[in-house]
Design a protein around this motif. Structure first.
Motif, mmCIF file in Angstrom:
data_model
loop_
_atom_site.group_PDB
_atom_site.id
_atom_site.type_symbol
_atom_site.label_atom_id
_atom_site.label_comp_id
_atom_site.label_asym_id
_atom_site.label_seq_id
_atom_site.Cartn_x
_atom_site.Cartn_y
_atom_site.Cartn_z
ATOM 1 N N SER A 194 1.528 9.052 6.244
ATOM 2 C CA SER A 194 0.255 8.493 6.713
ATOM 3 C C SER A 194 -0.368 9.374 7.780
ATOM 4 N N PRO B 239 -13.239 2.755 11.310
ATOM 5 C CA PRO B 239 -11.981 2.020 11.510
ATOM 6 C C PRO B 239 -11.506 1.308 10.246
ATOM 7 N N LYS B 240 -12.449 0.821 9.437
ATOM 8 C CA LYS B 240 -12.065 0.163 8.183
ATOM 9 C C LYS B 240 -11.397 1.163 7.238
ATOM 10 N N GLU B 241 -11.979 2.339 7.142
ATOM 11 C CA GLU B 241 -11.413 3.363 6.278
ATOM 12 C C GLU B 241 -10.045 3.809 6.791
ATOM 13 N N TRP B 242 -9.869 3.839 8.108
ATOM 14 C CA TRP B 242 -8.588 4.178 8.707
ATOM 15 C C TRP B 242 -7.521 3.158 8.289
ATOM 16 N N ALA B 243 -7.857 1.877 8.371
ATOM 17 C CA ALA B 243 -6.911 0.825 8.000
ATOM 18 C C ALA B 243 -6.556 0.910 6.517
ATOM 19 N N VAL B 244 -7.554 1.116 5.675
ATOM 20 C CA VAL B 244 -7.307 1.246 4.238
ATOM 21 C C VAL B 244 -6.434 2.475 3.971
ATOM 22 N N ILE C 122 -4.181 3.894 6.001
ATOM 23 C CA ILE C 122 -2.800 3.630 6.413
ATOM 24 C C ILE C 122 -2.095 2.757 5.375
ATOM 25 N N ILE C 123 -2.744 1.682 4.971
ATOM 26 C CA ILE C 123 -2.124 0.749 4.033
ATOM 27 C C ILE C 123 -1.872 1.414 2.686
ATOM 28 N N SER C 124 -2.847 2.149 2.173
ATOM 29 C CA SER C 124 -2.682 2.765 0.854
ATOM 30 C C SER C 124 -1.634 3.879 0.886
ATOM 31 N N TRP D 107 -3.672 8.139 -0.325
ATOM 32 C CA TRP D 107 -4.922 8.007 0.401
ATOM 33 C C TRP D 107 -6.050 8.721 -0.320
#
Length: 127
Positions: free
Chosen positions: A33, A45-50, A52-54, A97
């Motif tokens: 990650s 920040p939304k893209e960052w969270a996605v 990390i999760i993906s 990612w």
């Protein structure tokens, strides 16, 4: 009087607590990650969270699938084998990612299209 716990014993106990091979997978997934986020900086920040999760999902799921497919579970019985498994988990997370980002970019460009338009476009991609 009991002996104090040494650093090595504490480290071994911590490794057992993490689950050994599961700990190696978690470390590999986390590092994948970080590498992906440095290579393809998220735009929000939304893209960052996605991201990390993906990446974590691709690392853990993909790494487990590769280990299962090739029957490499016995590698977990040695420290060198755990390092090799760590490398597989790390490598499996790297494309996660990128694939998710490409998919979201594709969807964002076609945000106002209806389902029939998108299906027709996808069908025409192979021609």
């Amino acid at each position: 009087m009991s002996e104090p716990i040494t650093g090595a014993a504490a480290g071994a106990a911590g490794w057992k607590l993490l689950g050994g091979a599961a700990g190696a997978g978690a470390i590999g997934a986390g590092l994948a990650s970080v590498v992906v986020m440095c290579a393809m900086t998220p735009r929000s920040p939304k893209e960052w969270a996605v991201g990390i999760i993906s990446t974590l999902a691709a690392s853990i799921g993909g790494g487990a699938a590769v280990i299962q497919h090739f029957g490499l579970q016995s590698w977990a019985n040695s420290p060198i084998g755990l390092v090799a498994m760590f490398g597989l988990v790390f490598a499996c997370g790297l494309p996660g990612w990128a694939l998710v980002r490409w998919l979201f970019n594709y969807i964002a460009k076609r945000q106002n299209a209806d389902l029939a338009d998108v299906v027709a476009e996808v069908r025409n991609l192979g021609k």
